[in-house]
Design an enzyme around this catalytic site. Structure first.
Site, PDB file in Angstrom:
ATOM      1  N   CYS A  42       0.820  -1.216   0.000  1.00 44.63           N
ATOM      2  CA  CYS A  42       0.000   0.000   0.000  1.00 44.63           C
ATOM      3  C   CYS A  42       0.849   1.259   0.000  1.00 44.63           C
ATOM      4  O   CYS A  42       0.675   2.145  -0.833  1.00 44.63           O
ATOM      5  CB  CYS A  42      -0.938  -0.001   1.206  1.00 44.63           C
ATOM      6  SG  CYS A  42      -1.999   1.456   1.290  1.00 44.63           S
ATOM      7  N   CYS A  47      -1.497   1.811  -2.933  1.00 49.57           N
ATOM      8  CA  CYS A  47      -2.487   2.853  -2.631  1.00 49.57           C
ATOM      9  C   CYS A  47      -1.918   4.266  -2.640  1.00 49.57           C
ATOM     10  O   CYS A  47      -2.441   5.155  -3.308  1.00 49.57           O
ATOM     11  CB  CYS A  47      -3.130   2.605  -1.269  1.00 49.57           C
ATOM     12  SG  CYS A  47      -3.409   0.893  -0.832  1.00 49.57           S
ATOM     13  N   LYS A  50       0.057   5.458  -5.955  1.00 47.87           N
ATOM     14  CA  LYS A  50      -0.920   5.425  -7.050  1.00 47.87           C
ATOM     15  C   LYS A  50      -1.910   6.583  -6.931  1.00 47.87           C
ATOM     16  O   LYS A  50      -2.214   7.260  -7.922  1.00 47.87           O
ATOM     17  CB  LYS A  50      -1.659   4.092  -7.027  1.00 47.87           C
ATOM     18  CG  LYS A  50      -2.722   3.942  -8.117  1.00 47.87           C
ATOM     19  CD  LYS A  50      -3.422   2.607  -7.987  1.00 47.87           C
ATOM     20  CE  LYS A  50      -4.213   2.535  -6.690  1.00 47.87           C
ATOM     21  NZ  LYS A  50      -4.910   1.245  -6.516  1.00 47.87           N
ATOM     22  N   TYR A 176      -9.010  -3.770 -11.411  1.00 47.31           N
ATOM     23  CA  TYR A 176      -8.995  -2.362 -11.016  1.00 47.31           C
ATOM     24  C   TYR A 176      -7.608  -1.737 -11.144  1.00 47.31           C
ATOM     25  O   TYR A 176      -7.494  -0.543 -11.452  1.00 47.31           O
ATOM     26  CB  TYR A 176      -9.552  -2.197  -9.599  1.00 47.31           C
ATOM     27  CG  TYR A 176      -8.645  -2.625  -8.483  1.00 47.31           C
ATOM     28  CD1 TYR A 176      -7.787  -1.706  -7.866  1.00 47.31           C
ATOM     29  CD2 TYR A 176      -8.631  -3.935  -8.023  1.00 47.31           C
ATOM     30  CE1 TYR A 176      -6.947  -2.090  -6.838  1.00 47.31           C
ATOM     31  CE2 TYR A 176      -7.794  -4.329  -6.998  1.00 47.31           C
ATOM     32  CZ  TYR A 176      -6.958  -3.410  -6.411  1.00 47.31           C
ATOM     33  OH  TYR A 176      -6.127  -3.792  -5.393  1.00 47.31           O
ATOM     34  N   GLU A 180      -7.115   1.540 -13.336  1.00 44.29           N
ATOM     35  CA  GLU A 180      -6.596   2.769 -12.726  1.00 44.29           C
ATOM     36  C   GLU A 180      -5.367   3.278 -13.458  1.00 44.29           C
ATOM     37  O   GLU A 180      -5.255   4.487 -13.742  1.00 44.29           O
ATOM     38  CB  GLU A 180      -6.280   2.512 -11.255  1.00 44.29           C
ATOM     39  CG  GLU A 180      -7.528   2.357 -10.396  1.00 44.29           C
ATOM     40  CD  GLU A 180      -7.234   1.940  -8.973  1.00 44.29           C
ATOM     41  OE1 GLU A 180      -8.078   2.200  -8.103  1.00 44.29           O
ATOM     42  OE2 GLU A 180      -6.161   1.341  -8.721  1.00 44.29           O
ATOM     43  N   HIS A 440     -28.397  20.465  -0.704  1.00 43.39           N
ATOM     44  CA  HIS A 440     -28.575  20.975  -2.060  1.00 43.39           C
ATOM     45  C   HIS A 440     -27.743  22.242  -2.270  1.00 43.39           C
ATOM     46  O   HIS A 440     -27.658  23.086  -1.387  1.00 43.39           O
ATOM     47  CB  HIS A 440     -30.051  21.303  -2.290  1.00 43.39           C
ATOM     48  CG  HIS A 440     -30.359  21.729  -3.687  1.00 43.39           C
ATOM     49  ND1 HIS A 440     -30.410  20.844  -4.740  1.00 43.39           N
ATOM     50  CD2 HIS A 440     -30.618  22.952  -4.209  1.00 43.39           C
ATOM     51  CE1 HIS A 440     -30.711  21.497  -5.853  1.00 43.39           C
ATOM     52  NE2 HIS A 440     -30.829  22.776  -5.554  1.00 43.39           N
ATOM     53  N   GLU A 445     -27.028  14.214  -2.820  1.00 50.44           N
ATOM     54  CA  GLU A 445     -28.450  14.244  -2.443  1.00 50.44           C
ATOM     55  C   GLU A 445     -29.273  13.266  -3.288  1.00 50.44           C
ATOM     56  O   GLU A 445     -30.392  12.887  -2.898  1.00 50.44           O
ATOM     57  CB  GLU A 445     -29.013  15.659  -2.572  1.00 50.44           C
ATOM     58  CG  GLU A 445     -29.091  16.190  -3.994  1.00 50.44           C
ATOM     59  CD  GLU A 445     -29.647  17.617  -4.043  1.00 50.44           C
ATOM     60  OE1 GLU A 445     -30.689  17.869  -3.390  1.00 50.44           O
ATOM     61  OE2 GLU A 445     -29.039  18.459  -4.727  1.00 50.44           O
TER      62      GLU A 445
END
Length: 451
Positions: A42, A47, A50, A176, A180, A440, A445
């Site tokens: 990681c 992680c 990256k 993934y 990525e 909002h 939302e």
């Protein structure tokens, strides 16, 4: 019997370090062996570097989009060497932090390879130590496909050490990591071709996520060769020639500038641990554990990618801390592997928690599931002239109104799903979402207004 340590940890990645420190907090005497840099995949090869490259790759779009808001055009060029140096400097800083954390926790660090001699003995370099309990947290490593010329490719770990930016790159794999890096390199200005065996990227994710991201990647200019696989790679003066065979019998040659990236999966780092000598069961290349992360040898435990349960850093950390809490803190608990959120830092970004639509229908029956879905352009893009779509989706069990899964593709998807994951983990109903007042104007939302 007296042992040198109450706990000895093999592996200094996120899971191993988190376990060692938590056990030490409870007063355990802890040793840890790590032959490489602290922090594991990681921090050093995953992680962290990256995500920093993800940030770097998004500035060209921001420069362009700003013109819709009245800013003058920006002419800027990437200094690859400066970017890579900055990324690796941050990795170095984090390595120092991990070292200080171990020192502050009084965890004794052994800088060498470790292997098991017997159920209570570990050989670290030329030293043998004994421990009441042993934890294996060795992670995994990238797997390269077995094709001629594969030695000319690099794996995802190597991306952070390229001295020069490739002008053309081929990405092998639909997972993934491949997705990525395709998006990262495209954003940084490299011409990208991604070769995948199936018709869509991201197998295992919700179908709407897969389709939405793949369509967007292709619209952005990433070339995806689906239902295809490389058969050979040849090094030539023009670059790396990747020979591709398609399911329909069609063949093609793709030329990469100087590198082909193999992103076709990872396997546990367990070959040299001596597991067979101490009776630790291994199935399909992974260490078999129970809900308490206990192996078939009662005093030996394992967490993280080497167990191949859910290969995510926060999962390894949680598994390790649950083990330490149970064994040394008197707090018996297990790590639940249900409703674990995850993200894909592609462009557009995606995040998910809970069951996919297909999983829910398979588990509960097609007629028992209600799907709520919204696809729209976020307000940010209304002035940019770009037709970037955001997807939000809830998978609901009709009988109980319980939200079984939440999925999103779009800006800040990971940040939003992290909050939604709390609700899903708590067993929130669709009516709970409906009763929540939205903020909002935000994209988020939409999760509480879908009908």
């Amino acid at each position: 019997m007296t042992y040198d340590f109450d706990l000895f940890v093999i592996g200094g990645g996120s899971g191993g370090i988190a376990t060692a420190r938590r056990a030490a907090e409870y007063g355990a005497k802890v040793g840890l062996a790590e032959f490489n840099r602290l922090g594991g995949t990681c921090v050093n090869r995953g992680c962290v570097p990256k995500k920093l490259m993800v940030y770097a790759s998004r500035f060209p779009d921001i420069f362009e989009e700003s013109q819709g808001y009245g800013w003058s055009p920006v002419e800027s060029h990437l200094n690859w060497e400066k970017m890579i140096t900055a990324v690796n400097n941050e990795v170095d800083r984090l390595n120092g932090i991990y070292q200080r954390m171990l020192d502050n926790s009084q965890v004794q660090l052994f800088r060498n390879y470790a292997c098991l001699v017997d159920p209570h003995t570990v050989e670290v370099g030329d030293t043998k130590v004994t421990a009441d309990k042993i934890l294996i947290a060795v992670g995994g490593h990238p797997l390269k496909p077995d094709i001629p010329g594969i030695e000319y490719t690099i794996v995802s770990d190597d991306m952070f050490h390229l001295r020069e930016q490739p002008k053309r790159i081929v990405i092998l794999g639909a997972g993934y990591i491949g997705v990525e890096f395709s998006c990262i390199m495209h954003g940084l200005g490299t011409e990208v071709t991604q070769i995948i065996r199936s018709d869509k990227i991201l197998r295992g994710f919700d179908e709407d996520i897969r389709s939405t991201i793949q369509d967007a990647m292709q619209a952005h200019g990433i070339r995806i060769l689906n239902n295809s696989q490389p058969t050979a790679i040849e090094k030539t003066p023009e670059g790396l020639k990747v020979y591709v065979k398609c399911d329909d019998g069609h063949g093609e040659i793709v030329v990469a500038d100087a590198v082909g990236l193999a992103a076709t999966g990872r396997i546990p780092n367990i070959d040299k641990l001596g597991l067979e000598k101490v009776g630790v069961e291994v199935t399909n290349g992974s260490i078999v554990v129970n809900e308490y992360s206990q192996t078939s040898q009662e005093n030996i435990y394992a967490v993280g990618d080497c167990t191949n349960r859910i290969n995510l850093t926060p999962v390894a950390i949680n598994e390790g801390r649950a083990f330490a809490d149970t064994m040394f803190g008197g707090k018996h608990r297990i790590m639940s592997h249900e409703n674990v959120p995850s993200a894909v830092f592609s462009q557009p970004e995606a995040a998910t928690v809970g069951l996919t639509e297909a999983q829910a229908k398979q588990q509960y029956g097609e007629d028992a599931i209600q799907i709520y879905r919204a696809k729209f352009r976020q307000m940010y893009y209304t002035l940019t002239g770009k037709d970037e779509k955001t997807l939000m989706k809830l998978v609901v069990e009709k009988a109980t109104d319980r939200v079984l899964g939440a999925h999103m593709v779009g800006e800040h998807a990971a940040e939003l799903i992290q909050g939604v994951a709390i609700a899903v983990k708590m067993g929130a109903k669709k009516s709970d979402f409906d009763a929540t007042v939205g903020i909002h104007p935000t994209a988020g939302e939409e999760f509480v207004t879908m009908r």
